[in-house]
Design a protein around this motif. Structure first.
Motif, PDB file in Angstrom:
ATOM      1  N   THR A 152     -21.881  29.922  42.706  1.00 37.30           N
ATOM      2  CA  THR A 152     -21.757  29.254  43.992  1.00 37.30           C
ATOM      3  C   THR A 152     -23.148  29.037  44.593  1.00 37.30           C
ATOM      4  OG1 THR A 152     -20.579  29.311  46.102  1.00 37.30           O
ATOM      5  CG2 THR A 152     -21.513  31.380  45.352  1.00 37.30           C
ATOM      6  N   THR A 175      -7.921  37.333  42.520  1.00 36.49           N
ATOM      7  CA  THR A 175      -6.810  37.110  41.619  1.00 36.49           C
ATOM      8  C   THR A 175      -6.221  38.477  41.288  1.00 36.49           C
ATOM      9  OG1 THR A 175      -6.076  35.935  39.622  1.00 36.49           O
ATOM     10  CG2 THR A 175      -8.139  37.183  39.449  1.00 36.49           C
ATOM     11  N   TRP A 220     -16.211  32.902  36.369  1.00 35.46           N
ATOM     12  CA  TRP A 220     -16.135  32.136  37.611  1.00 35.46           C
ATOM     13  C   TRP A 220     -17.352  31.236  37.681  1.00 35.46           C
ATOM     14  CZ3 TRP A 220     -17.338  37.250  37.207  1.00 35.46           C
ATOM     15  CH2 TRP A 220     -18.582  37.653  37.664  1.00 35.46           C
ATOM     16  N   ASN A 221     -17.306  30.282  38.589  1.00 42.18           N
ATOM     17  CA  ASN A 221     -18.411  29.333  38.749  1.00 42.18           C
ATOM     18  C   ASN A 221     -19.431  29.874  39.739  1.00 42.18           C
ATOM     19  OD1 ASN A 221     -17.140  27.389  37.064  1.00 42.18           O
ATOM     20  ND2 ASN A 221     -15.816  26.847  38.775  1.00 42.18           N
ATOM     21  N   TRP A 225     -17.550  38.282  44.855  1.00 37.34           N
ATOM     22  CA  TRP A 225     -18.277  37.619  45.930  1.00 37.34           C
ATOM     23  C   TRP A 225     -19.773  37.614  45.639  1.00 37.34           C
ATOM     24  CZ3 TRP A 225     -15.936  42.342  46.275  1.00 37.34           C
ATOM     25  CH2 TRP A 225     -16.723  43.435  46.589  1.00 37.34           C
ATOM     26  N   THR A 234     -11.188  33.327  36.798  1.00 38.79           N
ATOM     27  CA  THR A 234     -10.170  33.321  35.748  1.00 38.79           C
ATOM     28  C   THR A 234     -10.272  34.591  34.916  1.00 38.79           C
ATOM     29  OG1 THR A 234     -10.451  30.920  35.588  1.00 38.79           O
ATOM     30  CG2 THR A 234      -9.299  31.996  33.775  1.00 38.79           C
ATOM     31  N   ALA A 272     -17.171  31.312  48.829  1.00 40.84           N
ATOM     32  CA  ALA A 272     -16.507  32.064  47.761  1.00 40.84           C
ATOM     33  C   ALA A 272     -16.707  31.350  46.432  1.00 40.84           C
ATOM     34  CB  ALA A 272     -15.011  32.178  48.056  1.00 40.84           C
ATOM     35  N   PRO A 273     -16.923  32.112  45.357  1.00 38.72           N
ATOM     36  CA  PRO A 273     -17.004  31.486  44.042  1.00 38.72           C
ATOM     37  C   PRO A 273     -15.681  30.792  43.714  1.00 38.72           C
ATOM     38  CG  PRO A 273     -17.658  33.800  43.948  1.00 38.72           C
ATOM     39  CD  PRO A 273     -17.083  33.556  45.303  1.00 38.72           C
ATOM     40  N   THR A 274     -15.746  29.755  42.912  1.00 39.50           N
ATOM     41  CA  THR A 274     -14.531  29.047  42.506  1.00 39.50           C
ATOM     42  C   THR A 274     -14.239  29.329  41.036  1.00 39.50           C
ATOM     43  OG1 THR A 274     -15.784  27.077  41.907  1.00 39.50           O
ATOM     44  CG2 THR A 274     -14.912  27.178  44.164  1.00 39.50           C
ATOM     45  N   GLY A 275     -13.022  29.037  40.632  1.00 41.30           N
ATOM     46  CA  GLY A 275     -12.662  29.110  39.215  1.00 41.30           C
ATOM     47  C   GLY A 275     -12.531  30.513  38.657  1.00 41.30           C
ATOM     48  N   ALA A 305     -13.571  35.433  46.035  1.00 38.50           N
ATOM     49  CA  ALA A 305     -12.507  34.822  45.247  1.00 38.50           C
ATOM     50  C   ALA A 305     -11.621  35.973  44.771  1.00 38.50           C
ATOM     51  CB  ALA A 305     -13.096  34.073  44.059  1.00 38.50           C
TER      52      ALA A 305
END
Length: 124
Positions: free
Chosen positions: A45, A117, A42-43, A104, A29, A24-27, A115
């Motif tokens: 991956t 949110t 996002w970051n 994703w 926002t 999963a991508p991180t960060g 990821a």
């Protein structure tokens, strides 16, 4: 060799589809919230094939209404600077509504984790 030719063979890097499953991508926002649009970042991956990092070529970004209905789904190109930051703005959303956002990586052999949110857009 004297008077002969030398052949050099290089192995091409693994393709994005050779990754079993991207993490999963991180960060993830929310960067901006307008009444009908939302900016995200996002970051990037990477998966691995052997010891080689392999980056996806694109990401899927989906906005879901809280009842589970898909409100928007789009594909975003991965950044040119592998391992960098991805970003996009999704438009056509409803003022004052809340959404679950999922991002994703595309291209692996198995369905990747996403990821997630949530965001509530301001009313007009």
């Amino acid at each position: 060799p004297p008077g002969g030719t030398t052949t050099t063979t290089t192995t091409p890097p693994p393709s994005p589809t050779s990754v079993s499953r991207y993490p999963a991508p991180t960060g993830l926002t929310v960067t901006t919230k307008m009444s009908t649009s939302c900016g995200l970042k996002w970051n990037d991956t990477a998966g691995t094939v052997g010891s080689t990092k392999v980056y996806p070529t694109s990401y899927s970004v989906a906005f879901y209404e809280l009842n589970g209905t898909t409100a928007s789904k789009t594909t975003v190109a991965a950044p040119d600077n592998k391992g960098g930051v991805c970003d996009t703005t999704v438009t056509g959303l409803h003022p004052g509504w809340s959404y679950k956002i999922s991002v994703w990586a595309n291209g692996g052999k198995e369905a990747p984790p996403g990821a997630a949110t949530t965001v509530t857009l301001p009313a007009k």
